[in-house]
Design a protein around this motif. Structure first.
Motif, PDB file in Angstrom:
ATOM      1  N   ALA A   1      -5.015   0.473   2.761  1.00  0.00           N
ATOM      2  CA  ALA A   1      -4.087   0.566   4.243  1.00  0.00           C
ATOM      3  C   ALA A   1      -4.672  -0.228   5.281  1.00  0.00           C
ATOM      4  O   ALA A   1      -4.278  -1.067   6.287  1.00  0.00           O
ATOM      5  CB  ALA A   1      -3.022   1.727   4.954  1.00  0.00           C
TER       6      ALA A   1
ATOM      7  N   GLU B   1       1.590   4.189   4.621  1.00  0.00           N
ATOM      8  CA  GLU B   1       0.338   3.339   4.038  1.00  0.00           C
ATOM      9  C   GLU B   1       0.461   2.621   5.429  1.00  0.00           C
ATOM     10  O   GLU B   1      -0.653   1.882   5.822  1.00  0.00           O
ATOM     11  CB  GLU B   1      -1.192   2.958   2.906  1.00  0.00           C
TER      12      GLU B   1
ATOM     13  N   ALA C   1      -5.220   5.893  -0.804  1.00  0.00           N
ATOM     14  CA  ALA C   1      -4.574   4.548  -0.318  1.00  0.00           C
ATOM     15  C   ALA C   1      -4.595   4.237   0.713  1.00  0.00           C
ATOM     16  O   ALA C   1      -4.883   3.504   1.813  1.00  0.00           O
ATOM     17  CB  ALA C   1      -3.097   5.046  -1.105  1.00  0.00           C
ATOM     18  N   VAL C   2      -4.653   5.117   1.720  1.00  0.00           N
ATOM     19  CA  VAL C   2      -5.484   5.420   3.271  1.00  0.00           C
ATOM     20  C   VAL C   2      -6.331   3.759   3.348  1.00  0.00           C
ATOM     21  O   VAL C   2      -6.694   3.398   3.909  1.00  0.00           O
ATOM     22  CB  VAL C   2      -5.522   6.150   3.431  1.00  0.00           C
TER      23      VAL C   2
ATOM     24  N   LEU D   1       1.248   9.844   4.033  1.00  0.00           N
ATOM     25  CA  LEU D   1       0.142   9.385   3.535  1.00  0.00           C
ATOM     26  C   LEU D   1      -0.303   9.404   2.191  1.00  0.00           C
ATOM     27  O   LEU D   1      -0.498  10.922   1.908  1.00  0.00           O
ATOM     28  CB  LEU D   1      -1.087   9.182   4.665  1.00  0.00           C
ATOM     29  N   SER D   2      -1.036   8.712   1.591  1.00  0.00           N
ATOM     30  CA  SER D   2      -1.488   9.029  -0.161  1.00  0.00           C
ATOM     31  C   SER D   2      -3.308   9.090   0.115  1.00  0.00           C
ATOM     32  O   SER D   2      -3.760   7.686   0.469  1.00  0.00           O
ATOM     33  CB  SER D   2      -1.597   8.291  -0.988  1.00  0.00           C
TER      34      SER D   2
ATOM     35  N   LEU E   1       1.308   3.285   8.892  1.00  0.00           N
ATOM     36  CA  LEU E   1      -1.121   3.208   9.635  1.00  0.00           C
ATOM     37  C   LEU E   1      -1.458   2.165   9.744  1.00  0.00           C
ATOM     38  O   LEU E   1      -2.308   1.616  10.850  1.00  0.00           O
ATOM     39  CB  LEU E   1      -1.436   3.770   8.571  1.00  0.00           C
TER      40      LEU E   1
ATOM     41  N   TYR F   1       0.487  -1.329   0.064  1.00  0.00           N
ATOM     42  CA  TYR F   1       0.353  -0.750   0.328  1.00  0.00           C
ATOM     43  C   TYR F   1       0.657   1.229  -0.096  1.00  0.00           C
ATOM     44  O   TYR F   1       0.128   1.968  -0.103  1.00  0.00           O
ATOM     45  CB  TYR F   1      -0.908  -0.371   0.801  1.00  0.00           C
TER      46      TYR F   1
END
Length: 360
Positions: free
Chosen positions: A183, A41, A179-180, A175-176, A44, A37
């Motif tokens: 993740a 991410e 994508a969060v 952090l995109s 996270l 990810y």
């Protein structure tokens, strides 16, 4: 044995030793559920998994303590009543799936590194696991505890060598937003299928006597379980994107970034970890069988019946191993996570406390 060892060392050691084998030993699960990810991410996702582990471990240990049940069938009879068999069915599938992953990893490494036929690698692993469970719970707990520290030593050494490759450069962990969600999903799935091992390994938490100890042990166990995930995810920054397609990512990373003498050391530690993970899983099933067949006996079954159960289980898992480690982890584990969320985690969160009050 001191209270501190009984509560805060022995149980985490057993859980870490069992969970470590299929995922951290190879690194494949870290890649599948975190690293793919992205850097930030993935971290996270590790945090999400840690929090879920801590909550579910603590609730599980306290529920077992207060209900006085340390065998998973009785645990689920108390938690979900007549539907207890749903966990039994799911765990049986996960049991063979995990053993299939371990067998596939062992066969893959022995074949690629030493040219040993994969079937021979499976046979060697079977023999080692059967020998470990042959001597019973107490001996197995000592083996798992000792090997946890040995494997952590190897992992720390690996991390030191990889860390040197960053050459003092800043690590980019953005952090995109897109994508969060992925993740969060990966971190949740990872925790949900791994935490399902908790009821099966309750033989290790018999020494817990208070609610504070249960949740303290749960927090310590969660932190120790997820520390290697964070370490390996961080180290995999160097290997992206090539590492995403590697069946045994840690093996590939050592080949690329560590001294040549590190590789045989890792292989010995990994094969031992795969064997101890299999032994821990088989011991959990043996506890279940012993409770069903000899509930009035404290010493359970003899040495040879335990070894035969291990041999039969690993024989069946060989069929799963033929599917390959990447496919087993990506598809099989994700499906198991959803099932365990329904039959174990949700009832524990929603009804666990009320079940205890009803019992009292």
């Amino acid at each position: 044995m001191s209270r501190w060892l009984q509560v805060y060392v022995m149980p985490p050691a057993v859980f870490v030793s069992v969970i470590m084998g299929g995922g951290y030993g190879t690194g494949r699960e870290v890649v599948e559920y975190f690293s793919r990810y992205g850097n930030g991410e993935g971290l996270l996702g590790v945090l999400v998994s840690t929090l879920l582990f801590a909550v579910v471990f603590g609730l599980t240990f306290d529920f077992a303590r207060r209900m006085g049940t340390y065998e998973y069938r009785e645990f689920f009879r108390q938690l979900i009543g007549p539907f207890w068999w749903t966990f039994e069915l799911l765990y049986l599938l996960l049991f063979f799936l995990v053993l299939g992953v371990l067998s596939s990893a062992a066969g893959n490494i022995l074949s690629s590194r030493f040219g040993v036929p994969e079937y021979l690698g499976l046979t060697m692993m079977l023999a080692v696991v059967a020998a470990m469970v042959f001597f019973g719970r107490e001996v197995l707990e000592r083996i798992l505890t000792a090997w946890m520290f040995a494997m952590y030593g190897v992992f720390l050494l690996y991390f030191v060598f990889v860390l040197q490759q960053f050459n003092g450069n800043a690590v980019d962990v953005p952090l995109s937003v897109e994508a969060v969600p992925g993740a969060l999903k990966g971190g949740s799935l990872y925790a949900l299928y791994n935490v399902a091992l908790a009821p099966v390994l309750l033989f290790a938490v018999r020494g817990i006597e208070t609610r504070k100890e249960a949740f303290g042990c749960g927090a310590v166990t969660a932190a120790l379980v997820m520390l290697p995930a964070a370490m390996f995810h961080f180290s995999f920054f160097l290997g992206l994107p090539e590492i995403l397609d590697e069946a045994v990512p840690v093996y590939w990373m050592i080949e690329q970034y560590a001294p040549s003498w590190m590789l045989p050391l890792y292989l010995v530690a990994l094969l031992g970890t795969l064997a101890q993970t299999g032994a821990g899983l088989v011991q959990g099933v043996i506890e279940r069988v012993e409770f069903a067949l000899t509930p009035e006996r404290d010493d359970g079954m003899g040495h040879w019946p335990r070894a035969l159960i291990a041999i039969a289980a690993l024989g069946i898992s060989a069929g799963f191993a033929s599917l390959g480690i990447i496919s087993l982890i990506a598809r099989g584990y994700s499906a198991m996570a959803v099932g365990f969320a329904i039959v174990y985690v949700a009832p524990l969160l929603l009804f666990g406390h009320s079940r205890i009050r009803t019992r009292q």
